[in-house]
Design an enzyme around this catalytic site. Structure first.
Site, PDB file in Angstrom:
ATOM      1  N   ARG B 238      42.944  49.604  28.842  1.00 46.40           N
ATOM      2  CA  ARG B 238      43.786  50.201  29.875  1.00 46.40           C
ATOM      3  C   ARG B 238      45.146  50.495  29.278  1.00 46.40           C
ATOM      4  NH1 ARG B 238      44.781  46.995  35.475  1.00 46.40           N
ATOM      5  NH2 ARG B 238      46.981  46.941  34.926  1.00 46.40           N
ATOM      6  N   HIS B 242      47.419  49.822  36.810  1.00 46.31           N
ATOM      7  CA  HIS B 242      46.212  50.068  37.594  1.00 46.31           C
ATOM      8  C   HIS B 242      46.321  51.391  38.338  1.00 46.31           C
ATOM      9  CE1 HIS B 242      42.872  49.542  40.322  1.00 46.31           C
ATOM     10  NE2 HIS B 242      43.692  49.747  41.343  1.00 46.31           N
ATOM     11  N   TYR B 250      52.712  41.520  35.635  1.00 50.28           N
ATOM     12  CA  TYR B 250      51.778  40.415  35.405  1.00 50.28           C
ATOM     13  C   TYR B 250      51.151  40.466  34.022  1.00 50.28           C
ATOM     14  CZ  TYR B 250      48.992  44.449  36.629  1.00 50.28           C
ATOM     15  OH  TYR B 250      48.473  45.717  36.657  1.00 50.28           O
TER      16      TYR B 250
END
Lengths: 342, 339
Positions: B238, B242, B250
């Protein structure tokens, strides 16, 4: 009224998410049996800031991130609640209820009844609701009517920080399952600007707002507007705009759908004779129909005209012009108020 | 395969630029030409390209809410997909679906915004092929965060007991929004889930598109030959949050750096150079991809927005009479209330 005095006595204003979190933190300090469980609630702090900062104080044991497995963790909350704990389980978007509805409506909601009252399920299910940000049909629903339709859960929908805190205290202390539905657009999230209304003075000390007590957010003598959530603020805006034209609208914020404060609605309609019900949920078989039915059942003689403003029975579309078309706006509410007056 | 991958990467870079327009300085999700959430797949390209090279238009693909790279590899109409993302009338869904809900029946492509919920429809497509005695297959794409979902596990079981032509492709990028894989799954290798269903489970590491291609060839060949489903887990990475606007607070910096250090496109480019392709050949492919993407985006931006009234269409294919809900206000006073 006492609530208004108390609000006026404090200067500190909070966003709705901060107010919710303050109530959760207080209850967690008071009672070791309270814990919070959901997706991205710990390290992230909740996608909609519903748990922002709680991890620092309470750690991963009590602010629990879980795998993407709503059936398992919401069902686990039911199980823990039946053992006497007080879990709060977060369903990130109310739209996701479909993947775990059995645990919600066959287990969480019915076990008290099916056990003949021998089992209680003192848990809170929190969920983000609402559109107005073009996220299309699977991430924009309110579904108030769906949850309120199925018996066995109390259903809470705050519209201000003050209410959010008081209702959350009550939700966690309640011995029944409570569905606490917060509108994303009211939370005060950085990336989704809120209107001015939901940020209100919030007292430091804990206070519980009892369920089934609707709040008259604006007094008026000509038309009764009944609504909840984001649309409290749109109704207030409509009422202020119409005041210039000499139309005095009363705005009632339901605050809870189960139990429903029919009395406050009936009293208002007895004064105004005219009713507009506004909801961000689908029009048919939902909240607007229920409110009008109750007034028809118990206050038909007072009722001169009625109109409902809701999402027509279509899934929420993505593109902005179409989303604006189906989600009721301030102008739609104004039109409805004028209509029942004419 | 390389062209699919560079097209997808460049497409998402361009979408990112367009998405951020109007959302600055304070990020406002509902502002700008592309509203709503946007989930980009930069770093996932190898999975889609390696698998979809073996598919025909008649094969079905269901993608998750991070769908662009899969759509491109499956041959979804790029212009109409882009118009959909911009919320235009000529988009794939007339502006009703948006980026998470792309449907192109011409190439049997669909996706869902709900985690793992594309798996059961893929099983259904496989079932249809079996009942009709066709050699079509279905592929369900999902993330490693989705392998705990009931819908996924139930789909594996149904596909296995019915011996259906389905391939489940798990794109393992190590993160389910803010949750690292070790906190959502008891096993590091998600393809082990297949063992419980007596189905082959295969994992491909290192963002290796060639290895994905080989593994997918075997899995899809098995399905097409009537030998049942396969679970294929592919390591991807990634490169961003998101969703656009995710601050990723985080996520450790080392993890982000490590992700950027293992680029599947660079890996495949190196393989191609080793096989004899010149840099000019690769650049020509990149150039072609950029032209195609730029053209699609320019076309999409020129398209008209839908009329507001179009929101009321398409709820049903065959609308029942009286389905309209915008009746005028009911005046009880005129009929005398309860008198």
């Amino acid at each position: 009224m006492a609530q208004k005095e108390r609000q006026q006595a404090v200067e500190r204003e909070l966003t709705m998410s901060r107010a919710m979190v303050e109530a959760i933190a207080h209850e967690m300090r008071e009672n070791d049996e309270v814990f919070y469980m959901g997706e991205d609630v710990a390290d992230y702090g909740g996608i909609f800031d519903s748990t922002e900062g709680l991890l620092d104080e309470f750690g991963h044991d009590r602010i629990m991130d879980v795998p993407i497995s709503e059936t398992a963790y919401i069902g686990a909350a039911v199980g823990a609640a039946q053992r006497g704990m007080r879990p709060i389980a977060e369903l990130m978007f109310a739209d996701f209820f479909g993947v775990c509805m059995d645990q919600i409506y066959n287990q969480m909601a019915k076990n008290t009844y099916m056990s003949g009252g021998n089992v209680s399920v003192p848990m809170v299910l929190t969920a983000a609701v609402g559109g107005t940000y073009n996220d299309a049909a699977q991430h924009s629903q309110t579904l108030y009517g769906t949850f309120a339709h199925l018996p066995g859960m109390k259903v809470v929908v705050p519209s201000t920080a003050y209410d959010a805190k008081g209702l959350m205290h009550n939700a966690i202390r309640d011995d029944d399952p409570v569905v606490y539905m917060f509108h994303k657009r009211l939370m005060g999230i950085g990336w989704m600007p809120a209107p001015d209304g939901p940020k209100t003075p919030v007292p430091d000390e804990p206070y519980a707002i009892p369920f089934g007590s609707a709040d008259v957010k604006r007094e008026g003598s000509d038309v009764t507007v009944v609504t909840l959530g984001l649309h409290v603020h749109r109704a207030l805006e409509a009422a202020e705009s119409l005041a210039d034209d000499g139309i005095d609208a009363e705005v009632i914020d339901l605050r809870t759908l189960v139990p429903l404060d029919t009395e406050t609605i009936l009293e208002s309609v007895a004064e105004t004779g005219r009713l507009v019900v506004v909801d961000e949920d689908y029009r048919s078989h939902g909240v607007t129909g229920e409110i009008i039915a109750r007034v028809a059942e118990e206050g038909l003689a007072d009722l001169e005209a009625v109109e409902r403003v809701a999402v027509p029975d279509v899934p929420l579309p993505y593109a902005r012009p179409m989303e604006d078309e189906v989600i009721p706006g301030t102008e739609d509410i104004e039109t409805a108020i004028r209509s029942v007056r004419s | 395969m390389f062209e699919d991958m560079v097209t997808a990467r460049y497409y998402e870079e361009r979408l990112q630029e367009e998405y951020l327009e109007g959302k600055q300085p304070a990020f406002d999700i509902s502002a700008g030409p592309i509203p709503g959430e946007l989930h980009l797949a930069a770093g996932h390209e190898a999975a889609a390209a390696g698998v979809c090279r073996h598919l025909r238009d008649s094969d079905t693909v269901t993608a998750p809410h991070r769908p662009h790279h899969v759509a491109i590899a499956k041959g979804v109409d790029l212009k109409r997909m882009t118009a959909e993302i911009f919320g235009r009338r000529t988009g794939l869904s007339g502006g009703k679906g948006g980026h998470m809900h792309l449907f192109d029946p011409d190439v049997n492509f669909a996706c869902s915004g709900i985690i793992a919920q594309g798996c059961p429809p893929a099983v259904g497509a496989g079932l249809a092929a079996t009942k009709r005695n066709e050699d079509a297959v279905a592929v369900a794409f999902l993330g490693e965060g989705a392998i705990s979902q009931g819908a996924f596990l139930e789909s594996l079981n149904l596909a296995a007991v019915q011996k259906l032509p389905v391939v489940f492709v798990v794109e393992d990028n190590d993160w389910a929004i803010s949750m690292p894989k070790e906190r959502v799954s008891g096993v590091d290798d998600g393809s082990q889930r297949a063992g419980g269903f007596d189905m082959p489970g295969v994992r491909v590491d290192y963002d290796d598109a060639t290895a994905v291609y080989d593994a997918a060839k075997e899995a899809i060949g098995r399905a097409r030959a009537g030998n049942g489903p396969t679970l294929l887990e592919v390591q991807v990475h990634r490169r961003m949050g998101h969703f656009m606007g995710d601050p990723e607070s985080y996520r450790p910096d080392e993890d982000k750096e490590a992700a950027h250090g293992r680029d599947s496109i660079e890996r495949l480019a190196a393989d191609l150079r080793a096989a004899g392709l010149e840099d000019d050949d690769l650049e020509e492919i990149r150039e072609r991809a950029r032209d195609r993407v730029d053209e699609a985006i320019e076309w999409a931006k020129d398209q008209p927005e839908p009329d507001p009234e179009e929101a009321h269409e398409d709820v049903f294919v065959n609308p029942p009479s009286g389905a309209t809900t915008d009746e005028p206000a009911h005046e009880l006073a005129e009929t005398g209330g309860d008198d």
